[in-house]
Scaffold this active site. Structure first.
Site, short mmCIF file in Angstrom:
data_model
loop_
_atom_site.label_atom_id
_atom_site.label_comp_id
_atom_site.label_asym_id
_atom_site.label_seq_id
_atom_site.Cartn_x
_atom_site.Cartn_y
_atom_site.Cartn_z
N ILE A 48 -19.41 65.66 66.14
CA ILE A 48 -20.18 65.44 67.36
C ILE A 48 -20.40 63.94 67.42
O ILE A 48 -21.15 63.37 66.64
CB ILE A 48 -21.49 66.24 67.36
CG1 ILE A 48 -21.15 67.74 67.34
CG2 ILE A 48 -22.32 65.90 68.60
CD1 ILE A 48 -22.36 68.66 67.31
N TYR A 53 -29.08 70.64 63.25
CA TYR A 53 -28.67 69.23 63.17
C TYR A 53 -29.48 68.57 62.08
O TYR A 53 -30.70 68.46 62.18
CB TYR A 53 -28.89 68.58 64.53
CG TYR A 53 -28.60 67.11 64.66
CD1 TYR A 53 -27.86 66.41 63.71
CD2 TYR A 53 -29.05 66.39 65.77
CE1 TYR A 53 -27.59 65.06 63.85
CE2 TYR A 53 -28.79 65.05 65.93
CZ TYR A 53 -28.07 64.38 64.97
OH TYR A 53 -27.82 63.04 65.12
N LYS A 88 -24.46 70.32 62.28
CA LYS A 88 -24.10 68.91 62.47
C LYS A 88 -24.71 68.16 61.30
O LYS A 88 -25.93 68.08 61.16
CB LYS A 88 -24.62 68.38 63.80
CG LYS A 88 -24.28 66.91 64.04
CD LYS A 88 -24.84 66.41 65.37
CE LYS A 88 -24.53 64.93 65.56
NZ LYS A 88 -25.12 64.39 66.82
N THR A 112 -28.20 60.75 71.35
CA THR A 112 -27.50 59.80 72.21
C THR A 112 -27.86 60.00 73.67
O THR A 112 -27.77 59.07 74.47
CB THR A 112 -25.98 59.92 71.99
OG1 THR A 112 -25.71 59.82 70.58
CG2 THR A 112 -25.21 58.83 72.71
#
Length: 291
Positions: A202, A132, A160, A44
């Site tokens: 997250i 992640y 994540k 992001t």
């Protein structure tokens, strides 16, 4: 343990450069609204189109602005293990509380390659590491059995999880100790994952509605499932709207509609179509974020 409603914060740009004042303002907005942690330079945050110098600078700005009020978990992933080490070392020296390290993308390592990648990182820098897993972007899936091996490394403290599979998330939780933080990488799965034993999220939606995601997690932790479910149901239309085009284009457009940043993204990302923008605007109006 990293837990709660953690924001994957955008990187605001102005005239093609990092907009430092806007980033600092966004961080204050997050902390004032109950966010439990901040992740700069993730997906992001457009890490893929930041120069090495910009990447380092965004992390430094975030750490300075946060002032230890909440954890900063810096994005330091790369498809080069050596480069991931450099980014992770910088984040550690800058004062980050942890790092978020996306699985190596494009080169599609084996499960053993993934294990050795994260093991080498953990041995090179004494900082808490969160792998992640986002196969839709990386082309590789960190399997639960590999996560269980990684969880035995002392400074690999969570994951994540954005595989899109609740079964996979459940398997990770089952195979790892309770102190290992399984965090949702998909806003929609936050509540379902919490019910399975996950520790938080997250989040993308937290960029625009941080208090609501914090409320969901807090309500669940307090045992108020009715309130947590109500917050989940409230956020679903906004979650859908924020992914109407490729992230983070819609969330930046949403923040621009709220008057917080310019909606600039870097190529090859491109501004939203007017059709998508109008759909997003209607959802935000119905949600109460804009007039």
């Amino acid at each position: 343990m990293f837990k709660g409603a953690i924001v994957a914060i955008v990187t605001p740009f102005k005239n093609g450069e990092i907009d430092e004042p806007a980033l600092r303002d966004l961080i204050e907005f997050q902390i004032e609204n109950g966010t439990d942690g901040i992740v700069p330079c993730g997906t992001t945050g457009e890490s893929a189109t930041l120069s090495h110098e910009e990447h380092d600078r965004v992390i430094e700005i975030t750490i300075d602005a946060v002032r230890k009020r909440v954890p900063v978990i810096a994005g330091t992933g790369s498809n080069s293990t050596v480069e991931a080490m450099r980014l992770t070392k910088h984040a550690h020296e800058a004062g980050a509380d942890g790092v978020l390290v996306v699985a190596p993308y494009y080169n599609r390592p084996t499960q053993e390659g993934l294990y050795q990648h994260y093991k080498a990182l953990a041995e090179s820098v004494p900082i808490p590491i969160i792998p992640y897993n986002i196969p839709s972007r990386t082309g590789v899936n960190i399997l639960p059995e590999t996560v269980a091996r990684l969880a035995k490394i002392s400074n690999i403290v969570g994951i994540k999880e954005a595989s899109g599979s609740l079964k996979q998330m459940n398997d990770v939780i089952r195979l790892c100790d309770d102190g290992f933080s399984v965090l949702s990488g998909d806003d929609f799965f936050t509540l379902p994952l919490l019910t399975l034993g996950g520790k938080g999220v997250i989040s993308v939606i937290s960029n625009v509605a941080p208090a609501d995601m914090a409320c969901l997690v807090d309500a669940f932790e307090a045992g108020n499932m009715k309130k947590a479910r109500a917050m989940h149901d409230k956020m679903v239309p906004l979650v859908d709207a924020l992914f109407i085009e490729t992230n983070p284009t819609p969330v930046k457009a949403a923040l621009a509609l709220m008057g917080k940043i310019s909606e600039d993204v870097r190529l090859p990302l491109y501004r939203m179509t007017e059709t998508s923008r109008e759909k997003l605007k209607r959802v935000m109006q119905n949600y109460g974020l804009i007039g």
